[in-house]
Scaffold this active site. Structure first.
Site, short mmCIF file in Angstrom:
data_model
loop_
_atom_site.label_atom_id
_atom_site.label_comp_id
_atom_site.label_asym_id
_atom_site.label_seq_id
_atom_site.Cartn_x
_atom_site.Cartn_y
_atom_site.Cartn_z
N HIS A 145 -2.28 -10.88 1.03
CA HIS A 145 -1.61 -9.62 0.72
C HIS A 145 -0.79 -9.75 -0.55
CE1 HIS A 145 1.62 -11.67 3.08
NE2 HIS A 145 2.41 -11.09 2.18
N GLU A 174 -3.46 0.61 -10.90
CA GLU A 174 -4.60 0.94 -11.77
C GLU A 174 -5.70 1.59 -10.95
OE1 GLU A 174 -7.72 -1.25 -14.86
OE2 GLU A 174 -6.22 -2.43 -13.77
#
Length: 122
Positions: A7, A117
Site C-alpha cells: 500500500h 495522475e
C-alpha cells in the site's frame, strides 16, 4: 527474498472529506479500518476492487494544520478505461491541477493537496 507492493499512505486532515473525494473521484472504497483504542489515530485502507494495491489514509486526532507536502514531486497514478469521461468528471469536480495534453495525461489534487495522475489505459 521477494518484496511486493502492499500500500501507499497519505496523511489526511479531514478523513470524511478525503473518503468522499476518493469515492467520487476514483471509485475507491474502504476495505478495512483500524482505530486506535484511545482515539489517537484512524487508518482507512481504500481499494479499487480490481488490483490488490491499497491506499492507506491516516487521520491523526491531534494534527491541526495542513500537511507540508514540500515540492509535491510525488504522486500516485491511476489508469482509466474511459479517459475522456474521467476528464470531464474531474473537470466538473474542479480538482484538475495540471494537464499535459502532449503526453495524454492530467493530474487531480485531493483535499490535502496530494497529486493523482490520470493515465488512459493502454
Amino acid at each position: 527474498m521477494n518484496f511486493k507492493f502492499a500500500h501507499n499512505n497519505f496523511n489526511v486532515l479531514d478523513l470524511e472529506k478525503s473518503l468522499a473525494f476518493y469515492q467520487e473521484a476514483l471509485g475507491l472504497k474502504e476495505v478495512r479500518r483500524k482505530e486506535q483504542e484511545n482515539g489517537d489515530f484512524i487508518l482507512v485502507y481504500l481499494g479499487d476492487g480490481i488490483t490488490p494495491h491499497q491506499l492507506e489514509l491516516t487521520w491523526l486526532r491531534d494534527w491541526d494544520r495542513p500537511y507540508n507536502l514540500g515540492d509535491n514531486e510525488f504522486h500516485l497514478a491511476f489508469t482509466v478505461d474511459d479517459y475522456d469521461a474521467a476528464y470531464e468528471k474531474h473537470k466538473a469536480m474542479g480538482c484538475i491541477c495540471y494537464e499535459n495534453p502532449s503526453m495524454g495525461i492530467y493530474f487531480i489534487s485531493d483535499p490535502d493537496g496530494y497529486w493523482l495522475e490520470i493515465v488512459p489505459a493502454k
